[in-house]
Design an enzyme around this catalytic site. Sequence first.
Site, mmCIF file in Angstrom:
data_model
loop_
_atom_site.group_PDB
_atom_site.id
_atom_site.type_symbol
_atom_site.label_atom_id
_atom_site.label_comp_id
_atom_site.label_asym_id
_atom_site.label_seq_id
_atom_site.Cartn_x
_atom_site.Cartn_y
_atom_site.Cartn_z
ATOM 1 N N GLU A 290 -2.630 -2.407 -6.486
ATOM 2 C CA GLU A 290 -1.297 -2.045 -6.991
ATOM 3 C C GLU A 290 -0.400 -3.269 -6.866
ATOM 4 O OE1 GLU A 290 2.411 1.096 -6.289
ATOM 5 O OE2 GLU A 290 0.621 1.203 -5.004
ATOM 6 N N ASN A 349 3.714 -0.239 -11.706
ATOM 7 C CA ASN A 349 4.700 0.843 -11.650
ATOM 8 C C ASN A 349 5.670 0.787 -12.822
ATOM 9 O OD1 ASN A 349 4.434 2.309 -8.856
ATOM 10 N ND2 ASN A 349 4.151 0.124 -8.432
ATOM 11 N N GLU A 381 1.670 3.579 -13.276
ATOM 12 C CA GLU A 381 2.091 4.559 -12.277
ATOM 13 C C GLU A 381 3.538 4.971 -12.508
ATOM 14 O OE1 GLU A 381 1.503 3.588 -8.219
ATOM 15 O OE2 GLU A 381 -0.654 3.220 -8.429
ATOM 16 N N ASP A 411 2.537 9.065 -8.994
ATOM 17 C CA ASP A 411 2.711 8.491 -7.659
ATOM 18 C C ASP A 411 3.524 9.427 -6.776
ATOM 19 O OD1 ASP A 411 2.473 6.653 -5.686
ATOM 20 O OD2 ASP A 411 3.936 5.242 -6.474
ATOM 21 N N GLU A 468 -2.506 7.741 -0.283
ATOM 22 C CA GLU A 468 -1.758 6.504 -0.060
ATOM 23 C C GLU A 468 -1.013 6.558 1.268
ATOM 24 O OE1 GLU A 468 1.256 5.714 -2.948
ATOM 25 O OE2 GLU A 468 1.875 7.802 -3.106
#
Length: 530
Positions: A290, A349, A381, A411, A468
Amino acid sequence: MKRLIGQISAGARQPENWRSCTVFAVAFGALALLLVPMPQAAHQVAAYALAAISALLITLLLRSRSRFLGAQMANASAQKPHAPSDEDAPSAPGLAGRETLVSVLSRELTPALSPTLLGVIRIANYDRMAAFDVAVADRFLNAFHQRLETALGKTRYLARVERNCFAIWFGGPGDLQTAKAELQALAYALTQQIRGDAFAIEPELETGYAETSEEPETPAELISRALASLARPGGQAGASGAPGSRQPMTDMRRRFALEQDLRQAIGKGELALHYQPFIDTAGMRVSGAEALLRWSHPQLGAVSPAEFVPILEETGLMQDVGVWVLNTACRQLREWRTAGHTDFRMAINLSARQLQNPDLKTVIERTVKNHGLAPSNIELELTETAAMEDSALTLKLFRSLREAGFSLAIDDFGAGYSSLSYLKNLPFTKLKIDREFVSHVDQSSESRAICKALLELASGLGISALAEGVERREEVDTLALMGCTSFQGFYFARPMDAAAFTRMTTDPDWVAAACSPAAEMQGELKRCYS
């Protein structure tokens, strides 16, 4: 007698003598009334003299008191702090205000007038400055006015209709389209940084306009329509730190300073991406990363994303920063794939503000293609809270992105609305279980029940699930026994720069050590149910 009258007159002009003068005036008047009935001529003369002196004293007292009170009121008015209003807006000599603009429009708004417009430009960050430093805010405002006046020249009429809002009348030479183009170019040019002795600030502008109508319209109505059209691309009303909020003054000052520095951060190379690996314990590998935005401020050091990302969102800077993030992440993924990591996937993101860009899909597709990547190499995301801001828009965008081949992850699932209906309708390919449920899952029966339910939900929907925010071995073991095979968190690795990420994830010993405990737990789970 003349000298006496002069002394009486001079004395009556002094406020400290008013009381005694009043006593004498009354006494002389009373004495005159006593002498008038007496027959002697001398008494008559004395009575008239005393009456005259009494009348003189009363007249002088009234005049002196009236002048004194008038002077006091004028002085108080001059010393009284004066709150600026829209009507007083011009602070620079010669700058017209709203009333003058109304007069100009009254003369020019005629049936013979060619279609044109009234443009408005508002300095959106003026109020935030004035909340903690009025003097700097006003110097900045005056400097902006001078720049605007210079840019306009003598061809357009400029007025200030609000304290921080300028109106530009485009009546005269040129047509409607020319006026629109001129206003747009003007607004762009005025965003350049303004520097003074105590500040260096980029104006944050809202622009709008109202076209003249064929129907009869008053100047006030045209001005109102122009002000109503004001919009700041990417902006949001009620941004934190606005005047009237309960935010401490020091916080407001810091936030405004950070906003100004953020506007320069990309050009100065202060922004960077760090990468946190995705661990696939079933495949004993690092499956991707990420991309996480970081800011290294030259004076403050590392600024928390929790502090600067909301500023990017509220000011509209996220649109430009988002494009930079997309480009940087794709370039790095291209390097990794060229080095042989062909199974890496990059997660990027998207913010709620970026979703408002109608060209977002085109920008993403073009950027990915320019870096020689396929859409399947990229995972986009979005938090569930952001997805719910405009669910219809999100649904349309995400469906088109899925059709193009991009993977889509939701997310922080469970931290926001947690609506199963939109999870069913939106074409997500991954569900990321929020850290709130992952943290100490081994010690909380409620968290275990929620995580197990979410893992089963993802399986039932045919999408993958990732835990996560794992920070402890016990959390990994507990989730692995539930069947979770995909992890992200400090237990495995903190976010790191590209060079450190490459060294760590290409070390087979590190990968084996990271994946083995969870793999053993999953093997035990399989043996139990085989």
